[in-house]
Design a protein around this motif. Structure first.
Motif, mmCIF file in Angstrom:
data_model
loop_
_atom_site.group_PDB
_atom_site.id
_atom_site.type_symbol
_atom_site.label_atom_id
_atom_site.label_comp_id
_atom_site.label_asym_id
_atom_site.label_seq_id
_atom_site.Cartn_x
_atom_site.Cartn_y
_atom_site.Cartn_z
ATOM 1 N N ILE A 21 17.980 66.841 138.359
ATOM 2 C CA ILE A 21 19.271 67.405 138.760
ATOM 3 C C ILE A 21 19.933 66.502 139.804
ATOM 4 N N GLY A 22 19.156 65.985 140.742
ATOM 5 C CA GLY A 22 19.703 65.076 141.758
ATOM 6 C C GLY A 22 20.244 63.788 141.151
ATOM 7 N N PHE A 23 19.536 63.263 140.158
ATOM 8 C CA PHE A 23 19.977 62.044 139.494
ATOM 9 C C PHE A 23 21.302 62.272 138.781
ATOM 10 N N ASN A 30 29.150 59.611 142.159
ATOM 11 C CA ASN A 30 29.022 58.325 142.831
ATOM 12 C C ASN A 30 30.415 57.733 143.062
ATOM 13 N N SER A 31 30.860 57.686 144.308
ATOM 14 C CA SER A 31 32.202 57.186 144.625
ATOM 15 C C SER A 31 32.308 55.677 144.403
ATOM 16 N N ASP A 32 31.206 54.947 144.586
ATOM 17 C CA ASP A 32 31.239 53.507 144.342
ATOM 18 C C ASP A 32 31.466 53.211 142.863
ATOM 19 N N LEU A 33 30.848 53.967 142.002
ATOM 20 C CA LEU A 33 31.020 53.765 140.564
ATOM 21 C C LEU A 33 32.447 54.112 140.147
ATOM 22 N N ILE A 34 32.979 55.189 140.727
ATOM 23 C CA ILE A 34 34.360 55.581 140.426
ATOM 24 C C ILE A 34 35.319 54.487 140.884
#
Length: 166
Positions: A21-23, A30-34
């Motif tokens: 669930i955490g993954f 993930n703001s970096d991926l966005i």
């Protein structure tokens, strides 16, 4: 032996479920991926816009070249029409012969436009001397007057001091 009754198995299943669930939550939030996806899209848009701009510039210059060629042809046609009209309508033979010379030189000038232009020398940053006594502006003696040569003193140039013997 009942597997659910074991405490260690229960905690292991709970730990694996929490990690899963955490993954999933971490990957979706993930703001970096966005931010990376946004920057990739902006870069792609910029490349597309640049390609469209280059195509527009190329089309513009191609259209301009075609228009200039058409203008040159029109000018040549008007010039030939005026020269032919002047030759046929002119009564003076001297003027007619001068018009033939002018129209012939204009046509030859248009034919010689394809020749390469003569090489042009860049301006010099100094004035070359025209005489042997003159020095160019880059010479270290430029603008300086020669020193007069010292002359030998003559008898008249020696100052006379009054003597105190009188």
């Amino acid at each position: 032996m009942d597997l659910l009754s074991n405490d260690w198995f229960f905690w292991l299943v709970l730990l694996l479920l929490g990690i899963g669930i955490g993954f999933l939550l971490g990957r979706n939030n993930n703001s970096d991926l966005i931010r990376q996806n946004q920057l990739s899209k902006q870069l792609q848009d910029a490349h597309t816009e640049m390609a469209e701009y280059k195509e527009q510039v190329n089309l513009h210059f191609a259209d301009t070249a075609a228009a200039v060629n058409q203008l040159t042809d029109s000018y040549r046609n008007v010039h030939e029409h005026l020269a032919k009209g002047a030759q046929s309508l002119c009564d003076d033979p001297d003027t007619a012969s001068s018009l033939e010379t002018i129209s012939g030189s204009a046509e030859s000038a248009l034919e010689h436009q394809a020749e390469p232009a003569p090489t042009i020398r860049p301006p010099m940053d100094y004035a070359p001397s025209s005489a042997t006594k003159e020095h160019g502006t880059l010479d270290e003696r430029y603008g300086l007057r020669p020193k007069p040569e010292p002359q030998a003193p003559s008898a008249y140039d020696i100052p006379v001091t009054p003597s105190s013997n009188q």
